[in-house]
Scaffold this motif. Structure first.
Motif, PDB file in Angstrom:
ATOM      1  N   UNK A 155       0.711  -1.222  -0.094  1.00 41.91           N
ATOM      2  CA  UNK A 155      -0.078   0.017  -0.058  1.00 41.91           C
ATOM      3  C   UNK A 155       0.930   1.389   0.076  1.00 41.91           C
ATOM      4  N   UNK A 156       1.956   1.448   0.929  1.00 46.20           N
ATOM      5  CA  UNK A 156       2.820   2.563   0.900  1.00 46.20           C
ATOM      6  C   UNK A 156       3.580   2.719  -0.264  1.00 46.20           C
ATOM      7  N   UNK A 157       3.830   1.443  -0.884  1.00 48.70           N
ATOM      8  CA  UNK A 157       4.864   1.649  -2.058  1.00 48.70           C
ATOM      9  C   UNK A 157       4.243   2.148  -3.142  1.00 48.70           C
ATOM     10  N   UNK A 158       2.902   1.661  -3.192  1.00 50.45           N
ATOM     11  CA  UNK A 158       2.100   2.011  -4.525  1.00 50.45           C
ATOM     12  C   UNK A 158       1.645   3.473  -4.297  1.00 50.45           C
ATOM     13  N   UNK A 159       1.055   3.816  -2.920  1.00 54.41           N
ATOM     14  CA  UNK A 159       0.685   5.250  -2.842  1.00 54.41           C
ATOM     15  C   UNK A 159       1.959   6.203  -3.435  1.00 54.41           C
ATOM     16  N   UNK A 160       3.009   5.941  -2.883  1.00 54.40           N
ATOM     17  CA  UNK A 160       4.024   6.830  -3.064  1.00 54.40           C
ATOM     18  C   UNK A 160       4.461   6.804  -4.453  1.00 54.40           C
TER      19      UNK A 160
ATOM     20  N   UNK B 299      13.022   6.929   2.507  1.00 54.14           N
ATOM     21  CA  UNK B 299      11.993   6.184   3.167  1.00 54.14           C
ATOM     22  C   UNK B 299      12.006   5.651   4.337  1.00 54.14           C
ATOM     23  N   UNK B 300      13.303   5.171   4.880  1.00 53.50           N
ATOM     24  CA  UNK B 300      13.530   4.968   6.170  1.00 53.50           C
ATOM     25  C   UNK B 300      13.623   6.136   7.112  1.00 53.50           C
ATOM     26  N   UNK B 301      14.343   7.330   6.883  1.00 53.43           N
ATOM     27  CA  UNK B 301      14.008   8.589   7.651  1.00 53.43           C
ATOM     28  C   UNK B 301      12.751   8.919   7.750  1.00 53.43           C
ATOM     29  N   UNK B 302      11.691   9.008   6.804  1.00 52.37           N
ATOM     30  CA  UNK B 302      10.501   9.291   7.180  1.00 52.37           C
ATOM     31  C   UNK B 302       9.536   8.277   7.869  1.00 52.37           C
ATOM     32  N   UNK B 303      10.338   6.942   8.051  1.00 53.42           N
ATOM     33  CA  UNK B 303       9.552   6.033   8.879  1.00 53.42           C
ATOM     34  C   UNK B 303       8.484   5.395   7.929  1.00 53.42           C
ATOM     35  N   UNK B 304       8.811   5.265   6.710  1.00 54.80           N
ATOM     36  CA  UNK B 304       7.656   4.473   5.764  1.00 54.80           C
ATOM     37  C   UNK B 304       8.010   2.847   5.671  1.00 54.80           C
ATOM     38  N   UNK B 305       7.117   2.322   5.558  1.00 53.19           N
ATOM     39  CA  UNK B 305       7.317   0.867   5.291  1.00 53.19           C
ATOM     40  C   UNK B 305       7.141   0.425   3.972  1.00 53.19           C
ATOM     41  N   UNK B 306       7.982   0.695   3.043  1.00 55.52           N
ATOM     42  CA  UNK B 306       8.122   0.407   1.584  1.00 55.52           C
ATOM     43  C   UNK B 306       8.665  -1.216   1.773  1.00 55.52           C
ATOM     44  N   UNK B 307       8.761  -1.663   0.463  1.00 59.13           N
ATOM     45  CA  UNK B 307       9.458  -2.902   0.322  1.00 59.13           C
ATOM     46  C   UNK B 307      10.941  -2.977   0.777  1.00 59.13           C
TER      47      UNK B 307
ATOM     48  N   UNK C  94      12.513  -9.186  -1.015  1.00 60.09           N
ATOM     49  CA  UNK C  94      13.304  -8.938  -2.099  1.00 60.09           C
ATOM     50  C   UNK C  94      12.907  -9.299  -3.424  1.00 60.09           C
ATOM     51  N   UNK C  95      12.368 -10.945  -3.378  1.00 56.62           N
ATOM     52  CA  UNK C  95      11.767 -11.093  -4.639  1.00 56.62           C
ATOM     53  C   UNK C  95      10.485 -10.504  -5.029  1.00 56.62           C
ATOM     54  N   UNK C  96       9.764 -10.126  -3.938  1.00 54.51           N
ATOM     55  CA  UNK C  96       8.514  -9.549  -4.495  1.00 54.51           C
ATOM     56  C   UNK C  96       8.770  -8.097  -4.988  1.00 54.51           C
ATOM     57  N   UNK C  97       9.984  -7.454  -4.048  1.00 56.64           N
ATOM     58  CA  UNK C  97      10.369  -6.073  -4.793  1.00 56.64           C
ATOM     59  C   UNK C  97      10.678  -6.457  -6.293  1.00 56.64           C
TER      60      UNK C  97
END
Length: 571
Positions: A70-75, A232-240, A261-264
């Motif tokens: 969700x967060x990756x798609x929205x971003x 992404x890490x600094x902003x506290x997001x949970x991307x792949x 990593x395979x999904x990414x």
């Protein structure tokens, strides 16, 4: 003439009478292909134990993957809209209109490429957070306290989308500007004859013409967004990407990290397919010599000022403002810098960048020259396939490559250590895991395409007639290469090495995972200082990285600014 045609014509010239096709190009191609496939197969190896891997995958699908998706798609969606709007609008303005400052903006709009997204994230966080100068000024001016006013949260998905947009829009700008410059006067006349205003002409004629270029640029920006870890890490997001790092280092679950990593990797392959589809549907037709290029429309007064401000906005947001913030943060912290440690971090970064550049350029030159020599049959197909596979590495996120390298290397080191202990009673420890060699390998796989493209283009510009002339004068193939091709390729080789060097200086995810113990680079130190909220100390290595990255971007953008003649029409 494209590079493939030039390659095919070059072969007869490169070979003398009696020469026979060599298997050396094919063997090199196989080695290069294996080098790229090794980390990808290392990622997929997590599915070897099917029962355990399916249990882990089901757990991830129930807990981590939904939020990461969700967060990756929205971003990705927000960044796609942002880079397309900023990139295509600024490209259209500098290509179609004449206004104050246009020659400057033509090349300066590419400069934000020198700013890594994670560094821009540090700068804007300090500038816009509650304790930062913007909100502090608002509270002082209006007497507000916490809770009296609303202010956008910079550490959020929209905040991250803003950071990626202002740093990655040049991908769209670069390709869209080239497409817009292909306009001819007849196209503008046709639009006017249909009663179209300049705006309607842009929407109905020029924008559809540039659509493949805009889509390809957007796909490149989105692949960079998906691959990012620092911002992404600094902003506290949970991307792949952040989920992979947390699974490996926080939870110690290598299977979960590998499967994420395979999904990414699958997500990146989808984006690559989108980019190739956009490029494949483009059709390029050479403009006839008699075609008049469309004249830029002059914008004076208020309209010229609006165009100038529209171009100044992305440049300021993506480069000028972050640089000013970093300088302001760095000045008070200069006296606290440990010069010895800083020089060591700089030396580590330069060593890795220089080593990766030399290796990548050497391999790229060998492969590009093999393509030039292999004219037909199996060797030609093998080297062409190897080039495609090696270019695939640039689209694969650094964290995926790092995991794909680390897993098999760790398994090999552990197996070797167990065997040596059982046979000789000697422990070998970790020989390859966490070594500089593994890190250089990851860099070469990741950035081979950056070195290959300039070298391939440089070889394509060397006419086969020069090879034939040198051979007719008795020069051997080696002499043709060393005395004819290498001097002509020197600018391309330098450009390729410089681009790889700068990319390695900025690389963060692969360096975090694969670097040896107590071996830090400027990128790693900047990230660690920022994560500890020591932004003043983080600003100094960040400014160093930006300063190194500005030079090649300025050289590239100035060269592009000089190439303002339309050469191709896109439909």
């Amino acid at each position: 003439m494209n590079s493939q045609t030039a390659t095919q014509e070059a072969v007869p010239a490169a070979r003398g009478r009696g020469d026979s096709p060599s298997l050396a190009p094919m063997l090199l191609a196989v080695a290069c292909a294996a080098a790229v496939l090794f980390p990808l197969l290392g990622v997929l190896a997590s599915f070897a134990d099917l029962a355990a891997s399916l249990d882990t995958l089901r757990h991830l699908a129930a807990t981590v993957i939904p939020r990461a998706a969700f967060e990756t798609a929205l971003l990705v969606g927000l960044v796609a809209v942002g880079v397309i709007v900023l990139g295509s609008t600024s490209a259209w303005l500098v290509a179609a209109y004449e206004f104050p400052g246009r020659p400057f903006f033509e090349w300066a709009l590419l400069v934000p490429l020198a700013m890594p997204a994670y560094i821009v994230a540090y700068a804007y966080t300090d500038f816009l957070q509650y304790s930062g100068p913007v909100q502090g000024l608002l509270r002082a001016a209006f007497g507000w306290q916490r809770g009296d006013y609303w202010f956008p949260e910079v550490r959020s998905i929209p905040g991250a989308a803003f950071v990626f947009t202002v740093t990655l829009y040049p991908y769209v700008y670069l390709l869209a500007r080239t497409a817009f410059l292909a306009r001819t006067a007849s196209m503008a006349d046709a639009a006017r004859s249909l009663g179209y205003s300049p705006l309607r002409g842009w929407l109905h004629v020029n924008l559809p013409m540039a659509r493949p270029a805009v889509a390809a640029g957007a796909a490149l920006a989105l692949m960079e967004t998906v691959a990012d870890y620092g911002a992404a890490s600094y902003f506290g997001l949970q991307t792949f990407t952040t989920a992979i790092y947390r699974a490996w280092f926080s939870l110690g679950d290598r299977i979960a990290a590998s499967q994420l990593a395979s999904v990414l990797l699958a997500v990146v392959l989808v984006l690559m397919a989108f980019e190739l589809r956009a490029r494949g549907r483009a059709r390029f037709v050479s403009a006839p010599n008699s075609a008049r290029p469309a004249q830029r429309m002059p914008l004076d007064g208020r309209r010229g000022l609006v165009a100038m401000l529209a171009c100044c906005l992305p440049l300021a947001a993506g480069f000028l403002v972050p640089t000013a913030i970093l300088v302001q943060l760095a000045l008070p912290a200069i006296d606290e810098v440990d010069v010895g440690r800083y020089l060591q971090w700089l030396l580590n970064s330069v060593t890795l960048g220089g080593g990766a550049a030399l290796i990548a350029v050497a391999i790229a030159l060998a492969l590009a020259y093999s393509i030039r020599l292999a004219s037909r049959g199996l060797p030609a197909r093998a080297v062409a396939l190897a080039a495609r596979l090696m270019n695939l590495g640039y689209a694969v996120p650094g964290i995926v490559i790092a995991v794909g390298i680390l897993l098999p290397l760790a398994a090999f080191d552990n197996a070797l250590d167990a065997w040596m202990k059982s046979r000789l009673g000697i422990g070998t420890g970790l020989l390859f895991t966490g070594s500089v060699a593994a890190l250089l390998y990851a860099y070469v796989v990741r950035y081979f395409a950056v070195s290959f493209q300039p070298i391939e283009a440089g070889l394509a510009r060397i006419t086969p007639a020069m090879d034939a002339s040198a051979r007719s004068l008795g020069a051997s193939p080696r002499e043709v290469f060393t005395r004819v091709h290498l001097p002509l390729l020197a600018p391309s080789l330098f450009a390729a090495a410089l681009l790889v060097f700068v990319d390695v200086m900025k690389e963060l995810p692969a360096t975090l995972v694969l670097r040896p113990f107590n071996f830090d680079t400027l990128a790693v130190i900047a990230y660690q200082f920022a994560a500890d909220e020591r932004l003043g100390e983080a600003a100094i290595p960040s400014l160093t990285i930006v300063a190194v990255g500005v030079l090649p971007v300025v050289l590239l953008s100035r060269a592009i600014a000089r190439s303002s003649q339309p050469g191709q029409l896109t439909s």
